[in-house]
Design a protein around this motif. Structure first.
Motif, mmCIF file in Angstrom:
data_model
loop_
_atom_site.group_PDB
_atom_site.id
_atom_site.type_symbol
_atom_site.label_atom_id
_atom_site.label_comp_id
_atom_site.label_asym_id
_atom_site.label_seq_id
_atom_site.Cartn_x
_atom_site.Cartn_y
_atom_site.Cartn_z
ATOM 1 N N ASP A 1 6.716 11.094 -9.346
ATOM 2 C CA ASP A 1 6.706 11.364 -10.676
ATOM 3 C C ASP A 1 7.274 12.696 -11.016
ATOM 4 O OD1 ASP A 1 5.546 8.941 -11.278
ATOM 5 O OD2 ASP A 1 3.556 9.697 -11.020
ATOM 6 N N LEU B 1 2.619 1.948 -3.312
ATOM 7 C CA LEU B 1 1.753 2.411 -4.309
ATOM 8 C C LEU B 1 1.319 4.077 -4.101
ATOM 9 C CD1 LEU B 1 -0.703 -0.489 -4.621
ATOM 10 C CD2 LEU B 1 1.008 0.427 -6.560
ATOM 11 N N THR C 1 2.174 -0.930 -9.961
ATOM 12 C CA THR C 1 0.765 -1.590 -9.791
ATOM 13 C C THR C 1 0.931 -2.619 -10.996
ATOM 14 O OG1 THR C 1 -0.246 0.813 -9.716
ATOM 15 C CG2 THR C 1 -1.740 -1.150 -10.366
ATOM 16 N N PHE D 1 0.836 -1.353 0.054
ATOM 17 C CA PHE D 1 0.011 0.165 -0.029
ATOM 18 C C PHE D 1 0.752 1.463 -0.068
ATOM 19 C CE2 PHE D 1 -2.291 3.364 2.146
ATOM 20 C CZ PHE D 1 -3.336 3.600 1.441
ATOM 21 N N LYS E 1 5.814 16.372 6.448
ATOM 22 C CA LYS E 1 4.157 15.912 6.566
ATOM 23 C C LYS E 1 3.943 15.781 5.119
ATOM 24 C CE LYS E 1 2.299 17.631 10.689
ATOM 25 N NZ LYS E 1 1.291 18.695 11.236
ATOM 26 N N VAL F 1 1.327 2.594 8.562
ATOM 27 C CA VAL F 1 0.561 3.107 7.299
ATOM 28 C C VAL F 1 -0.361 4.178 7.659
ATOM 29 C CG1 VAL F 1 -1.373 2.176 5.631
ATOM 30 C CG2 VAL F 1 0.493 0.609 6.500
ATOM 31 N N GLU G 1 -3.365 13.483 -0.275
ATOM 32 C CA GLU G 1 -2.494 12.884 -1.234
ATOM 33 C C GLU G 1 -2.956 11.903 -2.333
ATOM 34 O OE1 GLU G 1 -0.030 9.416 -2.194
ATOM 35 O OE2 GLU G 1 -1.674 9.275 -0.549
ATOM 36 N N SER G 2 -3.940 11.416 -2.183
ATOM 37 C CA SER G 2 -4.536 10.619 -3.025
ATOM 38 C C SER G 2 -6.284 10.683 -3.114
ATOM 39 C CB SER G 2 -4.261 9.089 -3.199
ATOM 40 O OG SER G 2 -3.158 8.852 -3.104
ATOM 41 N N SER H 1 1.373 7.546 7.930
ATOM 42 C CA SER H 1 2.498 7.501 6.843
ATOM 43 C C SER H 1 2.636 9.127 6.651
ATOM 44 C CB SER H 1 2.316 6.617 5.873
ATOM 45 O OG SER H 1 1.435 7.113 4.844
ATOM 46 N N ARG I 1 -8.646 6.048 -5.177
ATOM 47 C CA ARG I 1 -7.346 5.390 -5.425
ATOM 48 C C ARG I 1 -6.850 4.843 -4.151
ATOM 49 N NH1 ARG I 1 -2.559 6.066 -8.125
ATOM 50 N NH2 ARG I 1 -3.493 6.667 -9.880
ATOM 51 N N ILE I 2 -7.309 5.402 -2.974
ATOM 52 C CA ILE I 2 -7.022 4.536 -1.841
ATOM 53 C C ILE I 2 -7.532 3.404 -1.717
ATOM 54 C CG2 ILE I 2 -7.070 4.767 0.588
ATOM 55 C CD1 ILE I 2 -6.328 7.539 0.423
ATOM 56 N N PRO J 1 0.964 16.165 2.323
ATOM 57 C CA PRO J 1 -0.189 16.600 2.379
ATOM 58 C C PRO J 1 -1.245 15.645 2.637
ATOM 59 C CG PRO J 1 0.706 17.220 0.459
ATOM 60 C CD PRO J 1 1.631 16.454 1.230
ATOM 61 N N ARG K 1 5.018 7.043 -15.104
ATOM 62 C CA ARG K 1 4.538 7.190 -13.698
ATOM 63 C C ARG K 1 4.855 6.023 -13.049
ATOM 64 N NH1 ARG K 1 1.005 11.552 -13.239
ATOM 65 N NH2 ARG K 1 0.516 10.966 -11.143
ATOM 66 N N LEU K 2 5.606 6.031 -11.814
ATOM 67 C CA LEU K 2 6.269 5.073 -10.953
ATOM 68 C C LEU K 2 4.790 4.283 -10.682
ATOM 69 C CD1 LEU K 2 8.548 3.729 -9.698
ATOM 70 C CD2 LEU K 2 7.953 4.980 -7.664
ATOM 71 N N GLN K 3 3.855 5.013 -10.128
ATOM 72 C CA GLN K 3 2.696 4.264 -9.425
ATOM 73 C C GLN K 3 2.058 3.251 -10.622
ATOM 74 O OE1 GLN K 3 1.222 8.275 -8.295
ATOM 75 N NE2 GLN K 3 0.210 7.153 -6.618
ATOM 76 N N ASP L 1 -6.023 0.735 -4.109
ATOM 77 C CA ASP L 1 -4.483 0.323 -3.644
ATOM 78 C C ASP L 1 -4.825 -0.620 -2.290
ATOM 79 O OD1 ASP L 1 -3.657 1.822 -5.577
ATOM 80 O OD2 ASP L 1 -2.801 3.580 -4.383
ATOM 81 N N LEU L 2 -5.764 -0.155 -1.590
ATOM 82 C CA LEU L 2 -5.995 -1.163 -0.355
ATOM 83 C C LEU L 2 -6.447 -2.351 -0.705
ATOM 84 C CD1 LEU L 2 -7.699 0.775 2.603
ATOM 85 C CD2 LEU L 2 -5.803 -0.353 2.762
#
Lengths: 125, 942
Positions: free
Chosen positions: A103, A21, B581, A18, B686, B629, B691-692, B632, B696-697, B688, B575-577, B700-701
């Protein structure tokens, strides 16, 4: 005991994936660290769990499997090197791109209120 | 001739035939500045010598000898440098070298002063080499190399006038089509090599049954024919050839009529004995050949460009040759070989004549070119003879092979009950050929007066005509006395194609009144009628929109590029994400699939009872993970939480009988957290909150939970199944073979010492990479944290400084102890190195970089290098004693006072590990730490 062990490995994997990502470098490195804990424990489990096993020759007949231990030992050290590399890469990206997103994009950063942004960028060189 | 006797002679001369032109490629580049005459003379020398060599071997080949020369090149993949010369190779070598020399002479007059003659000749000779390589190779892979070289040299020659758009586009199209075909051919060759177990052409040719019966035969045939058809411009790949006409005319004459486009049919001939003989072959080859024959002939009729007409005529004749190879008789194959010769001769001369007309009148458009007979009677006569040969007029060579084709089409069963179509369509093709040949003759040389020509046409320079004259004389000689002129050559070539005794056939001009003669007659009369009524035909054809193949091709290429771009965008969007994925999903599929097959996660191994301390540890670990988590975005807090996880992991190692791991984990944990803290100093503290997006969260979960579930289940399944380990060997041999009782350490420094060496190398490389990343890095040094509180003024707290200073010797002592006992007790180089490194880092933290630099100026690079060197040397040491790399040597010594102790070469290796670990860890931490101070290296340093 095995069930708990497996749950822990699964939980750490979940947390690690998680975080990996996420869109900010710090979270990604944090996730990598969690993942490497999980991987190490997983590899270690291939020798099965032995409590009070012999690690030195001649202690007893109930040996803990030394091979996964040797493999994991180096994996821990390499994992450290990898985490360090990823972390420094994140710093470098922040230095060169001016933000800490994976990115190198700034659109989320721009949404921040001005005050917070200024606070972040405060400081001299 | 009755039989081919294979007398295998090792013959060095053979190597020189392609080698001389290869060396000759350089000649024109070196001498072009000495003038055209000199360039021509010197450039022609190597191919001329090659031609003499080929001629000197000719009598031998006629007697059935096969000359061979071979040298191992890369035997591991079956690639050897091997040449052979048999009848077919001889025929093609004569064509390549003979016509090549004529083209060289012709080009000297054709090229204008502005053209770079040296470059042109160099490309031409390079092509000659490649083509000779194709026809002489005795190794499939080597053949393929030369095959690709012909595509490349053809590309260079078509684009010779690179300032012209059509030259560039035509060249690109030709390269794409023939290059793609070349790849298919490579695949076919590899499959053939797999099926036959050899890449030697000679051995492959002897294993026809093996090939035809192999399961891959249909695939081989398709791939092979794709290669051959693209090269020989067969339908539907014919469209590149007309666009290759953007090349200078000598190139069209040489590559795109006489030789390169024959490479495809050469392959058909070469593999005729092993790949033909099945319905699949005959069906594909005959239908494709017939289609190409008709399409080419029909299109040729409507072309106004002289070279366009000749190009489509070439396509048509190549189709004819292909058709012959697709007919189920041996005589057809002989006719095919014969037509290869005839077509090369008359078409090369026609192209040269077209080039002369273009050169001397400034146009190639048949609507402008009329009545040239008056202006260049000599050239006109030559061109007319060659065109008549193309039409298949008796007493010329084209007539003979066309007659043979008609004869062969008559007794066909290739298409079953539709086989009667073949002779009918062949006659139609013949009629079309007569029509376009008539057009070539009548439109250009008669039919009134020229219309708006840029200049007044006249005869070319004397020697520009010589090549045409020679070729036309050959047309006549072969046409009138075939047996004397080409009889033996044809026998030898056909024998090599069939790899069997030749059937009876006669090359006579007159066979009496028979069916083929009647078909010829029909073709001539029909063709004449077609030509006379051409206006109606042109009107008919005018209804259809002209399809510009170049345009269509460009559109296809652009569509392909765009599609590839979209596909790439889907996977690789920078994009790394997205990448992660994909990677995670892939591993999920790979790891999850076997679990679906597993009946039950639990195995036969009984679980151990859960104890309270374990329960507490597990709970802490889970809490740590979850809070890491959740928090984070509060980075410092997350760091505290993750350190709890790391600690529990270390304790878990200790609990489950792995003290080495516990020690390592513990010390790495310290180093990692220090590193994180240092990094956090430069990063926002910190994340923000927004963030997503929520979706998306959630997504990803979902992914993360799936992966976690799969991995957890796998882990559980593994833990509850019995262990079958190879570790018994290590336990049994640790003391006797490795001289240590700590099996883990003995595995690291001895049994798997090589792995360890690799790992410390990686560690060193990572450290050096980090060093490079840090060099010149410019970061904001925040004065305050995100809440605006400034940092503590007290940089190096006194208490910490005092305590750490007194701790240092203790820590060093501990690390020495851990290191020394490592072989027999938990410990070793890795752990000791980490402890030492942390002890030193502590000093950095407590006292600052400057303070440390004064007292301990270690070169961490040198430390890493020394460590690695020690490890390698200790490994090499065992070579001195004739043992394998990294074999441990050990012995026990007795010293007074100290008592018995052990010395092992593994200690040296472990010391290398120790030094590398210290060097790497400190290189990373100390350098990063230095950035926080005024000591930071300036940009460009390091």
């Amino acid at each position: 005991m095995e069930t708990l062990y497996a749950i822990c490995v699964g939980a750490m994997t979940t947390g690690g994936v998680f975080l990996v990502l996420r869109g900010y470098t710090f979270a990604v490195v944090l996730g990598l660290t969690l993942l490497s804990y999980a991987v190490n424990l997983f590899l270690f489990a291939s020798g099965r769990l032995v409590v009070n096993g012999a690690v030195i020759l001649g202690e007893s007949d109930n040996y803990a499997d030394p091979l996964p231990q040797a493999l994991v030992l180096t994996a821990i050290v390499i994992g450290f090197a990898m985490t360090a590399f990823a972390l420094i890469l994140a710093l470098r990206a922040r230095s060169d791109l001016g933000n800490d997103q994976v990115d190198g994009k700034t659109q989320i950063y721009d949404e921040l209120p001005n005050k917070a942004r200024n606070a972040r960028q405060a400081g001299d060189d | 001739m009755t039989a081919i006797f294979r007398n295998e002679t090792l013959f060095m001369t053979l190597l020189w035939i392609p080698l001389l032109p290869l060396l000759g490629t350089l000649v024109p580049l070196l001498v072009y500045r000495f003038g055209r005459r000199v360039t021509l003379a010197l450039t022609a020398m190597p191919p001329a010598v090659s031609l003499v060599l080929v001629l000197s071997l000719m009598p031998g080949v006629f007697n059935g000898e096969v000359f061979r020369w071979q040298m191992e090149w890369i035997p591991q993949i079956g690639l050897s440098l091997a040449f052979h010369l048999d009848g077919l190779g001889l025929l093609f070598s004569l064509l390549i070298l003979g016509i090549g020399l004529l083209v060289l002479l012709y080009a000297r007059y054709y090229l204008s002063e502005r053209d770079h003659m040296g470059r042109f000749y160099a490309y031409l000779i390079l092509f000659m080499t490649a083509m000779l390589g194709v026809v002489l190779s005795d190794n499939l892979l080597q053949l393929w190399l030369f095959w690709e070289l012909t595509s490349i040299s053809s590309f260079l020659l078509i684009s010779f006038w690179s300032q012209k758009t059509e030259a560039r586009k035509g060249a690109r199209m030709a390269l794409t089509i023939t290059g793609a075909g070349g790849l298919c051919l490579l695949a076919a060759f590899i499959l053939i090599g797999e099926a036959c177990g050899t890449y030697s052409l000679r051995e492959v040719l002897a294993s026809g049954d093996l090939l035809r019966n192999s399961a891959a035969y249909p695939v081989i045939i398709i791939l092979f024919l794709l290669g051959a058809f693209t090269k020989s411009a067969q339908f539907p790949f014919h469209f590149w050839l007309p666009h290759a006409m953007a090349a200078p005319t000598p190139v069209s004459s040489y590559l795109h009529s006489a030789t390169m486009v024959k490479a495809g049919v050469f392959l058909l001939a070469r593999f005729y004995p092993v790949l033909s003989g099945t319905d699949l072959w005959f069906a594909i080859v005959s239908v494709v050949g017939l289609a190409t024959l008709l399409l080419g002939a029909y299109t040729a009729l409507f072309k106004h460009d002289l070279k366009g007409l000749l190009a489509y005529s070439t396509i048509s004749h190549l189709g004819l040759i292909t058709l012959l190879f697709g007919l189920d008789t041996e005589l057809a194959a002989i006719a095919a070989v014969f037509h290869i010769i005839n077509h090369a001769v008359f078409k090369a001369s026609l192209f040269m004549a077209a080039g002369i007309i273009d050169h001397e009148s400034g146009s190639r458009d048949m609507r402008q070119l009329n009545g040239l007979m008056k202006y260049m009677p000599y050239t006109a006569t030559l061109a007319m003879v060659a065109a008549a040969s193309m039409a298949g007029v008796p007493l010329l060579n084209g007539f003979l092979s066309k007659e043979m084709l008609f004869a062969e089409t008559l007794h066909q069963s290739t298409l079953g009950s539709l086989s009667w179509l073949i002779p009918v369509l062949a006659t139609l093709g013949g009629a079309l050929a007569v029509a376009y040949s008539l057009r070539f003759i009548h439109d250009v040389f008669f039919n009134g007066e020229p219309v708006n020509l840029p200049r007044k046409p006249h005869e070319p320079p004397r020697y520009m005509r010589v090549p045409v004259e020679i070729l036309v004389v050959i047309c006549l000689l072969v046409g009138i006395i075939p047996d004397i002129t080409v009889g033996r050559l044809l026998d030898a070539a056909a024998g090599a194609v069939l790899q069997a005794p030749l059937p009876d056939f006669s090359l006579a001009v007159w066979h009496g009144f028979n069916m083929p003669l009647l078909m010829s007659l029909v073709a001539v009369v029909g063709g004449s009628i077609l030509y006379i009524n051409r206006r109606h035909l042109f009107d008919f054809q005018g209804q259809f929109a002209d399809i510009d193949a170049k345009h269509e091709f460009e559109k296809c290429v652009q569509w392909l590029t765009a599609a590839a771009g979209r596909l790439q965008q889907l996977i690789d969007n920078g994009r790394l994400q997205r990448y992660i994925t994909w990677l995670v999903m892939l591993s999920l599929a790979v790891a999850g699939w076997p679990l679906l097959q597993l009946d039950s996660a639990a195995g036969s191994r009984a679980e151990m009872p859960l104890e309270l301390p374990v329960l507490i540890g597990g709970a802490l670990l889970l809490i740590g993970t979850v809070t890491t988590v959740i928090f984070s975005h509060l980075r410092l807090l997350a760091l505290v939480m993750i350190s709890i996880v790391g600690l529990i992991v270390a304790i878990a190692f200790a609990y489950f009988s792995a003290p080495d791991l516990a020690l390592t984990q513990l010390s790495v944990e310290v180093a990692t957290i220090i590193l994180f803290l240092l990094a956090l100093y430069f990063l926002p503290q910190k994340t923000p909150l927004k963030e997503s997006t929520t979706q998306r969260i959630v997504r990803d979960l979902g992914i993360a939970s799936a992966v976690g579930a799969v991995i957890g289940t796998l882990c559980y399944a593994m833990l509850t199944r019995p262990l079958a380990s190879i570790s018994d060997f290590f336990i049994a041999n640790s003391k006797t073979g490795g001289g240590g009782t700590n099996v883990v350490n003995v595995i690291l420094v001895d049994f798997r010492g090589f792995d360890t060496m690799g790992e410390i190398t990686v560690l060193g490389i990572a450290a050096l990479g980090i060093y490079k990343l840090l060099a010149g890095m410019r970061l904001y040094i925040p004065r305050a944290d995100q809440d605006g509180q400034s940092w503590s003024k007290d940089k190096n707290p006194l208490m910490l400084a005092l305590v750490s200073q007194s701790l240092l010797p203790l820590a060093l002592l501990v690390s020495a102890y851990i290191f020394l006992r490592g072989h027999n007790m938990p410990g070793g180089g890795f752990i000791a190195g980490l402890i030492t490194a942390i002890a030193l880092v502590q000093q950095y933290v407590a006292h600052g970089v400057a303070w440390m630099k004064e007292r301990l100026n270690l070169h961490y690079h040198a430390l890493i290098a020394t460590g690695l060197l020690l490890a390698v040397l200790s490994g090499l040491g065992s070579w001195l004693f004739g043992r394998p790399f990294l074999t441990t040597w050990f012995d026990h010594f007795h010293l007074p006072l100290i008592g018995e102790f052990e010395l092992a070469s593994a200690m040296v290796f472990d010391f290398g590990v120790y030094l590398t670990v210290i060097g790497a860890t400190l290189l990373i931490l100390a350098n990063l730490g230095q950035l926080t101070t005024s000591e930071r290296p300036k940009a460009g340093e390091g």
